[in-house]
Structure formats: structure tokens, C-alpha cells
Design a protein around this motif. Structure first.
Motif, PDB file in Angstrom:
ATOM      1  N   MET A 166       3.995  -6.260   1.308  1.00 29.21           N
ATOM      2  CA  MET A 166       4.707  -6.407   2.580  1.00 29.21           C
ATOM      3  C   MET A 166       5.877  -5.434   2.652  1.00 29.21           C
ATOM      4  O   MET A 166       6.540  -5.149   1.656  1.00 29.21           O
ATOM      5  CB  MET A 166       5.210  -7.839   2.742  1.00 29.21           C
ATOM      6  N   GLN A 167       6.133  -4.893   3.841  1.00 29.91           N
ATOM      7  CA  GLN A 167       7.193  -3.909   4.011  1.00 29.91           C
ATOM      8  C   GLN A 167       8.550  -4.468   3.622  1.00 29.91           C
ATOM      9  O   GLN A 167       9.380  -3.769   3.022  1.00 29.91           O
ATOM     10  CB  GLN A 167       7.217  -3.419   5.456  1.00 29.91           C
ATOM     11  N   THR A 168       8.796  -5.739   3.955  1.00 26.93           N
ATOM     12  CA  THR A 168      10.086  -6.345   3.616  1.00 26.93           C
ATOM     13  C   THR A 168      10.265  -6.422   2.108  1.00 26.93           C
ATOM     14  O   THR A 168      11.333  -6.075   1.580  1.00 26.93           O
ATOM     15  CB  THR A 168      10.200  -7.750   4.234  1.00 26.93           C
ATOM     16  N   VAL A 169       9.240  -6.866   1.390  1.00 21.07           N
ATOM     17  CA  VAL A 169       9.332  -6.992  -0.060  1.00 21.07           C
ATOM     18  C   VAL A 169       9.461  -5.615  -0.708  1.00 21.07           C
ATOM     19  O   VAL A 169      10.268  -5.423  -1.629  1.00 21.07           O
ATOM     20  CB  VAL A 169       8.109  -7.750  -0.611  1.00 21.07           C
ATOM     21  N   ARG A 170       8.682  -4.659  -0.217  1.00 22.79           N
ATOM     22  CA  ARG A 170       8.784  -3.297  -0.757  1.00 22.79           C
ATOM     23  C   ARG A 170      10.201  -2.744  -0.588  1.00 22.79           C
ATOM     24  O   ARG A 170      10.755  -2.133  -1.509  1.00 22.79           O
ATOM     25  CB  ARG A 170       7.779  -2.386  -0.046  1.00 22.79           C
ATOM     26  N   ARG A 171      10.784  -2.964   0.567  1.00 19.74           N
ATOM     27  CA  ARG A 171      12.143  -2.478   0.811  1.00 19.74           C
ATOM     28  C   ARG A 171      13.145  -3.140  -0.132  1.00 19.74           C
ATOM     29  O   ARG A 171      14.028  -2.483  -0.694  1.00 19.74           O
ATOM     30  CB  ARG A 171      12.531  -2.736   2.269  1.00 19.74           C
ATOM     31  N   ILE A 172      13.015  -4.435  -0.324  1.00 24.28           N
ATOM     32  CA  ILE A 172      13.931  -5.161  -1.206  1.00 24.28           C
ATOM     33  C   ILE A 172      13.828  -4.641  -2.637  1.00 24.28           C
ATOM     34  O   ILE A 172      14.837  -4.285  -3.265  1.00 24.28           O
ATOM     35  CB  ILE A 172      13.629  -6.672  -1.161  1.00 24.28           C
ATOM     36  N   LEU A 173      12.618  -4.569  -3.174  1.00 25.52           N
ATOM     37  CA  LEU A 173      12.442  -4.169  -4.566  1.00 25.52           C
ATOM     38  C   LEU A 173      12.838  -2.715  -4.802  1.00 25.52           C
ATOM     39  O   LEU A 173      13.443  -2.379  -5.824  1.00 25.52           O
ATOM     40  CB  LEU A 173      10.999  -4.394  -5.001  1.00 25.52           C
ATOM     41  N   THR A 174      12.506  -1.839  -3.850  1.00 29.53           N
ATOM     42  CA  THR A 174      12.858  -0.431  -3.989  1.00 29.53           C
ATOM     43  C   THR A 174      14.365  -0.251  -4.023  1.00 29.53           C
ATOM     44  O   THR A 174      14.899   0.505  -4.851  1.00 29.53           O
ATOM     45  CB  THR A 174      12.249   0.383  -2.835  1.00 29.53           C
ATOM     46  N   ARG A 175      15.076  -0.938  -3.150  1.00 29.40           N
ATOM     47  CA  ARG A 175      16.540  -0.827  -3.119  1.00 29.40           C
ATOM     48  C   ARG A 175      17.176  -1.407  -4.370  1.00 29.40           C
ATOM     49  O   ARG A 175      18.144  -0.853  -4.903  1.00 29.40           O
ATOM     50  CB  ARG A 175      17.092  -1.518  -1.871  1.00 29.40           C
ATOM     51  N   LEU A 176      16.656  -2.519  -4.865  1.00 26.34           N
ATOM     52  CA  LEU A 176      17.206  -3.116  -6.080  1.00 26.34           C
ATOM     53  C   LEU A 176      17.063  -2.156  -7.258  1.00 26.34           C
ATOM     54  O   LEU A 176      18.035  -1.916  -7.996  1.00 26.34           O
ATOM     55  CB  LEU A 176      16.509  -4.438  -6.373  1.00 26.34           C
ATOM     56  N   CYS A 177      15.877  -1.604  -7.439  1.00 29.87           N
ATOM     57  CA  CYS A 177      15.652  -0.683  -8.549  1.00 29.87           C
ATOM     58  C   CYS A 177      16.503   0.572  -8.425  1.00 29.87           C
ATOM     59  O   CYS A 177      17.059   1.060  -9.413  1.00 29.87           O
ATOM     60  CB  CYS A 177      14.179  -0.312  -8.634  1.00 29.87           C
ATOM     61  N   ALA A 178      16.608   1.092  -7.215  1.00 31.33           N
ATOM     62  CA  ALA A 178      17.408   2.299  -6.996  1.00 31.33           C
ATOM     63  C   ALA A 178      18.880   2.067  -7.313  1.00 31.33           C
ATOM     64  O   ALA A 178      19.603   3.017  -7.647  1.00 31.33           O
ATOM     65  CB  ALA A 178      17.254   2.769  -5.552  1.00 31.33           C
ATOM     66  N   SER A 179      19.322   0.817  -7.247  1.00 28.87           N
ATOM     67  CA  SER A 179      20.716   0.482  -7.521  1.00 28.87           C
ATOM     68  C   SER A 179      20.940   0.070  -8.974  1.00 28.87           C
ATOM     69  O   SER A 179      22.050  -0.315  -9.329  1.00 28.87           O
ATOM     70  CB  SER A 179      21.177  -0.646  -6.588  1.00 28.87           C
ATOM     71  N   GLY A 180      19.897   0.127  -9.787  1.00 30.10           N
ATOM     72  CA  GLY A 180      20.050  -0.174 -11.198  1.00 30.10           C
ATOM     73  C   GLY A 180      19.736  -1.594 -11.593  1.00 30.10           C
ATOM     74  O   GLY A 180      19.923  -1.973 -12.750  1.00 30.10           O
ATOM     75  N   VAL A 181      19.270  -2.408 -10.657  1.00 31.40           N
ATOM     76  CA  VAL A 181      18.879  -3.768 -10.983  1.00 31.40           C
ATOM     77  C   VAL A 181      17.556  -3.731 -11.744  1.00 31.40           C
ATOM     78  O   VAL A 181      16.624  -3.023 -11.362  1.00 31.40           O
ATOM     79  CB  VAL A 181      18.740  -4.625  -9.708  1.00 31.40           C
ATOM     80  N   VAL A 182      17.466  -4.476 -12.837  1.00 29.74           N
ATOM     81  CA  VAL A 182      16.252  -4.566 -13.624  1.00 29.74           C
ATOM     82  C   VAL A 182      15.311  -5.569 -12.963  1.00 29.74           C
ATOM     83  O   VAL A 182      15.684  -6.718 -12.743  1.00 29.74           O
ATOM     84  CB  VAL A 182      16.562  -5.009 -15.066  1.00 29.74           C
ATOM     85  N   VAL A 183      14.097  -5.139 -12.637  1.00 30.41           N
ATOM     86  CA  VAL A 183      13.114  -5.994 -11.972  1.00 30.41           C
ATOM     87  C   VAL A 183      11.939  -6.223 -12.922  1.00 30.41           C
ATOM     88  O   VAL A 183      11.345  -5.264 -13.420  1.00 30.41           O
ATOM     89  CB  VAL A 183      12.617  -5.354 -10.661  1.00 30.41           C
ATOM     90  N   CYS A 184      11.629  -7.486 -13.169  1.00 27.58           N
ATOM     91  CA  CYS A 184      10.519  -7.846 -14.047  1.00 27.58           C
ATOM     92  C   CYS A 184       9.463  -8.581 -13.239  1.00 27.58           C
ATOM     93  O   CYS A 184       9.751  -9.614 -12.625  1.00 27.58           O
ATOM     94  CB  CYS A 184      11.009  -8.723 -15.196  1.00 27.58           C
ATOM     95  N   CYS A 185       8.244  -8.047 -13.209  1.00 23.80           N
ATOM     96  CA  CYS A 185       7.145  -8.651 -12.456  1.00 23.80           C
ATOM     97  C   CYS A 185       6.118  -9.238 -13.425  1.00 23.80           C
ATOM     98  O   CYS A 185       5.832  -8.648 -14.469  1.00 23.80           O
ATOM     99  CB  CYS A 185       6.455  -7.615 -11.571  1.00 23.80           C
ATOM    100  N   TYR A 186       5.566 -10.374 -13.020  1.00 29.52           N
ATOM    101  CA  TYR A 186       4.578 -11.058 -13.844  1.00 29.52           C
ATOM    102  C   TYR A 186       3.212 -11.043 -13.161  1.00 29.52           C
ATOM    103  O   TYR A 186       3.090 -11.416 -12.004  1.00 29.52           O
ATOM    104  CB  TYR A 186       5.034 -12.497 -14.089  1.00 29.52           C
ATOM    105  N   LYS A 187       2.217 -10.590 -13.883  1.00 35.40           N
ATOM    106  CA  LYS A 187       0.801 -10.643 -13.521  1.00 35.40           C
ATOM    107  C   LYS A 187       0.387  -9.660 -12.431  1.00 35.40           C
ATOM    108  O   LYS A 187      -0.646  -9.014 -12.526  1.00 35.40           O
ATOM    109  CB  LYS A 187       0.384 -12.079 -13.129  1.00 35.40           C
ATOM    110  N   PHE A 188       1.149  -9.535 -11.350  1.00 40.23           N
ATOM    111  CA  PHE A 188       0.845  -8.579 -10.288  1.00 40.23           C
ATOM    112  C   PHE A 188       1.999  -7.595 -10.168  1.00 40.23           C
ATOM    113  O   PHE A 188       3.162  -7.986 -10.257  1.00 40.23           O
ATOM    114  CB  PHE A 188       0.609  -9.291  -8.961  1.00 40.23           C
ATOM    115  N   PHE A 189       1.678  -6.302  -9.924  1.00 37.55           N
ATOM    116  CA  PHE A 189       2.682  -5.260 -10.048  1.00 37.55           C
ATOM    117  C   PHE A 189       2.700  -4.348  -8.819  1.00 37.55           C
ATOM    118  O   PHE A 189       1.648  -3.957  -8.310  1.00 37.55           O
ATOM    119  CB  PHE A 189       2.414  -4.433 -11.304  1.00 37.55           C
ATOM    120  N   PRO A 190       3.897  -3.974  -8.328  1.00 31.48           N
ATOM    121  CA  PRO A 190       4.001  -3.096  -7.163  1.00 31.48           C
ATOM    122  C   PRO A 190       3.680  -1.653  -7.523  1.00 31.48           C
ATOM    123  O   PRO A 190       4.320  -1.063  -8.398  1.00 31.48           O
ATOM    124  CB  PRO A 190       5.471  -3.248  -6.746  1.00 31.48           C
ATOM    125  N   ALA A 191       2.698  -1.068  -6.844  1.00 31.75           N
ATOM    126  CA  ALA A 191       2.294   0.306  -7.130  1.00 31.75           C
ATOM    127  C   ALA A 191       3.356   1.320  -6.719  1.00 31.75           C
ATOM    128  O   ALA A 191       3.322   2.466  -7.176  1.00 31.75           O
ATOM    129  CB  ALA A 191       0.980   0.612  -6.410  1.00 31.75           C
TER     130      ALA A 191
END
Length: 211
Positions: A166-191
Motif C-alpha cells: 500500500m502507498q501509505t505503508v510504503r511511504r511510512i517505512l521509506t521515511r522511517l528508514c531514511a531517518s535512521g529508524v531500524v525496521v524489522c519485518c517478519y515473514k513478509f518483506f517490502p521489495a
């Protein structure tokens, strides 16, 4: 009996359709989002991958954001009844060895589950706050809320593929990572994110600004 109302994504497709998964999740779901239980073993593996849970690991694994912000602030995005986040924070506390332990933020669309999580965390002495928020719509800009108000350093996510795309989720995760937040995903992964490290046995993938 009337058919339950189905919510659609940006492309008009039903959200979180379990028939699109290649296995039947353990837990239960609604037309809004699935609730899928996450094991204690997965929690401990996620803590290790995020370098949370022992003072020497924390010292060795700090990102630039954590070094500036102090103790870790861990968010469970889609926290449900809070069992995973409460267990994770308890695990971190039990290995803190005198250092300031992490605090948590649980986010879920279901107000009743958030209420249960809050009650349980208080009774168990867990340092966490619980927020009712629909990150699927993201009307109030969740990424800014997490980064600027709550100073989140780590995010754990167990979302199905339809949610991750989803565009909303992609935007959230991309911004978090770009700001240095560590993101850990389980079982399914954003390409659309580049992994930094993984635990293939436990189906965990970690992303951060160093990727």
C-alpha cells in the motif's frame, strides 16, 4: 446472514485477503486487518537481530539515530493486544544489566485491543504507551509522529504483502528508514527497501539507513 463489508485498497482490491496468502495464519482476522500471533522465539530472534536485549549488544549495535537519541524506543506497528511488544520490552529489561531499558509504543486500529494492551502493560510494569491509529489511511502522518514526537529508534512489523504494498505503508517505512529508524519485518518483506541483515531461519529481515 449478510456478507461482512470488505474494505478496498488504492487499486480497488480487497484488503488483507487471506486467500492471497500461501498458508493459513495462526490466529484470527477481520475484514480490516489480520491478527496473527507471533511466537516468543520470534520475539527473541527479532531482539537479537535489532541488537536489543543485552547491554554489550546495544553498545556494539547502535545506529547514528540511537547514539543521538539515547535508549531505544521500540514501536510495534500493528500491535494488537500488545503481547509481542510487552514480551519484547520485558526481554530487553531482563538483560539491561543496569543500563536504561527501552520503552515501547504499540499502534493498532482496534481500540479494544489497545485498551487491553494498556491495562496489561500497566499491571506488568512495562514502560509503553498505546495509540489507536489507522496506518492504512495515515491521515495524521504516522512517520512524523513516530520520529518527531516519540523519537522511535526501532520498529517491528508483521504485515501481509497487500499491506506492505500500500502507498501509505510504503511511504511510512521509506521515511522511517531514511531517518535512521531500524525496521524489522517478519515473514513478509517490502521489495522497495534494501535489507541490512537477516535471520533466514526465523524469517526476519532488518532495514536501516546504512543499507
Amino acid at each position: 446472514m449478510a456478507e461482512p463489508e470488505t474494505m478496498n485498497d488504492d487499486n480497488g482490491l480487497p484488503l488483507f485477503a487471506f486467500q492471497d496468502l500461501d498458508y493459513i495464519p495462526f490466529g484470527y482476522g477481520t475484514t480490516t486487518a489480520p491478527y496473527i500471533e507471533t511466537s516468543a522465539g520470534t520475539m527473541r530472534a527479532a531482539a537479537a537481530l535489532m541488537r536489543l536485549g543485552a547491554s554489550q549488544d546495544i553498545d556494539a549495535g547502535l545506529t547514528s539515530l540511537e547514539q543521538k537519541s539515547g535508549p531505544a524506543v521500540v514501536c510495534d506497528l500493528g500491535s494488537g493486544d500488545g503481547e509481542f511488544l510487552i514480551g519484547l520490552l520485558d526481554h530487553i529489561d531482563s538483560h539491561a544489566h543496569g543500563v536504561t531499558a527501552a520503552r515501547g509504543i504499540g499502534i493498532d486500529y482496534d481500540a479494544e485491543l489497545i485498551k487491553k494492551a494498556s491495562t496489561r502493560s500497566i499491571s506488568e510494569g512495562i514502560n509503553a504507551i498505546w495509540i489507536v491509529y489507522d496506518f492504512n489511511n495515515d491521515e495524521e502522518d504516522l512517520a512524523s509522529l513516530l520520529m518527531n514526537t516519540h523519537h522511535v529508534t526501532h520498529v517491528f512489523i508483521y504485515l501481509v504483502p497487500k499491506q506492505l504494498m500500500m502507498q501509505t505503508v510504503r511511504r511510512i517505512l521509506t521515511r522511517l528508514c531514511a531517518s535512521g529508524v531500524v525496521v524489522c519485518c517478519y515473514k513478509f518483506f517490502p521489495a522497495y527497501l534494501t535489507p541490512a541483515r537477516c535471520d533466514t531461519r526465523m524469517e526476519l529481515m532488518l532495514y536501516d539507513e546504512t543499507s
